[in-house]
Design a protein around this motif. Structure first.
Motif, short mmCIF file in Angstrom:
data_model
loop_
_atom_site.label_atom_id
_atom_site.label_comp_id
_atom_site.label_asym_id
_atom_site.label_seq_id
_atom_site.Cartn_x
_atom_site.Cartn_y
_atom_site.Cartn_z
N PRO A 162 3.56 -0.72 -1.18
CA PRO A 162 2.22 -0.27 -1.52
C PRO A 162 1.51 -1.18 -2.52
O PRO A 162 2.03 -1.45 -3.61
CB PRO A 162 2.46 1.12 -2.13
CG PRO A 162 3.78 1.56 -1.59
CD PRO A 162 4.58 0.31 -1.44
N SER B 80 6.64 -6.75 0.76
CA SER B 80 5.87 -5.63 1.30
C SER B 80 5.84 -4.51 0.27
O SER B 80 6.31 -4.65 -0.85
CB SER B 80 6.49 -5.15 2.62
OG SER B 80 7.80 -4.68 2.39
N SER C 104 0.87 0.33 5.85
CA SER C 104 2.14 0.73 5.23
C SER C 104 2.88 1.74 6.09
O SER C 104 4.10 1.67 6.25
CB SER C 104 1.88 1.34 3.84
OG SER C 104 1.39 0.37 2.93
N ALA D 4 4.81 6.48 1.95
CA ALA D 4 4.06 6.35 3.20
C ALA D 4 3.74 7.71 3.80
O ALA D 4 2.65 7.93 4.35
CB ALA D 4 4.84 5.49 4.19
#
Length: 286
Positions: free
Chosen positions: A38, A36, A192, A149
């Motif tokens: 960005p 996971s 995200s 985030a």
């Protein structure tokens, strides 16, 4: 072997939207699950490893829903991911595969292995499994994910990327720009935030603390041979996270790569590929 994203990209229509994946090579099926963060995709995680792995396996790098490639679902991407794996394998008519999971992908793989003992023949993880024993939680890398985030600036992205590697020279301008363009796509950024926003992270930690049986407490149920690969200098899931799965997964072995952060398959590409191929092609023993 030269592979491109366009030549390897495939689509699978399912009842919950289109799943996209990259396919390369022939032989036994090998599922690759990405991490996971960005701008992440399955292609970006494994594009440099596919030419080597595809010499021995039919490589299937799935793009999880919610990361800008496969169709998103209404669920949190962490919740949607295991269901997507099952839909994907069913759609391709595959009942039993080997699997490589990077970070979140490894977490998804071991969770499925706990629930479905017949699903995976052999499992390879890259960080991301277990729990912090000696190091603080959340880790430096996870805290930087939260910062991005909440405030998605280029500088916040670069700070997070630096936490992913041992050698910052890997973070070329091209890589940063590629991640920036993807990470700031509105739909991807929203996904995200659903995983790493401050409220989402707090809720996830609270749920883990109050769970009757978190995944890390059920790792002893995994019957498949498992290779845990780890960067010695991982600042996202520090090496002490490996202690619990190494001890509790019955057929686990641990390979630690020096001068290596969270992206073991990228930062120590040749050494990682050598260890993984040796494990996946080793003759079975009773």
């Amino acid at each position: 072997m030269t592979l491109t994203a366009e030549d390897t990209l495939r689509e699978l229509d399912t009842e919950e939207g289109t799943l996209r994946y990259h396919e390369a090579g022939e032989g036994p099926p090998l599922l690759l699950l990405h991490g996971s963060g960005p701008g992440v995709t399955g292609w970006r995680n494994y594009r440099h490893n596919l030419p080597v792995l595809a010499r021995r396996f039919r490589c299937l790098a799935l793009e999880f829903p919610g990361f800008g490639v496969s169709d998103a679902t209404a669920e949190n991407p962490m919740v949607a991911a295991p269901k997507a794996v099952l839909r994907f394998l069913q759609g391709l008519g595959l009942e039993h595969v080997d699997v490589i999971g990077n970070s979140m992908g490894g977490y998804v793989a071991v969770g499925l292995a706990v629930a479905r003992k017949d699903l995976f023949g052999r499992i390879v993880t890259i960080g991301g499994v277990g729990r912090n024993i000696l190091s603080p939680a959340p880790s430096e890398g996870l805290n930087l994910l939260v910062e991005f985030a909440e405030n998605p600036t280029r500088e916040a992205l670069v700070q997070w990327l630096r936490s992913m590697v041992h050698d910052p020279a890997l973070l070329t301008d091209e890589l940063v720009e590629e991640r920036w363009q993807s990470a700031t796509d509105p739909a991807t950024l929203e996904a995200s935030r659903r995983i790493y926003g401050r409220d989402a992270m707090a809720a996830m930690l609270a749920a883990q603390a109050h769970s009757d049986q978190p995944v890390w407490a059920a790792l002893h149920k995994i019957t498949a041979p498992t290779l845990l690969t780890w960067g010695r200098d991982d600042r996202v899931t520090p090496l002490d996270n490996a202690l619990l799965p190494m001890r509790t997964i019955p057929k686990a072995e641990l390979h630690v790569l020096p001068d290596c952060g969270h992206w073991a398959m990228i930062e120590q590409k040749a050494a990682w590929e050598s260890a993984v191929l040796a494990f996946l092609t080793r003759p079975e023993t009773s």
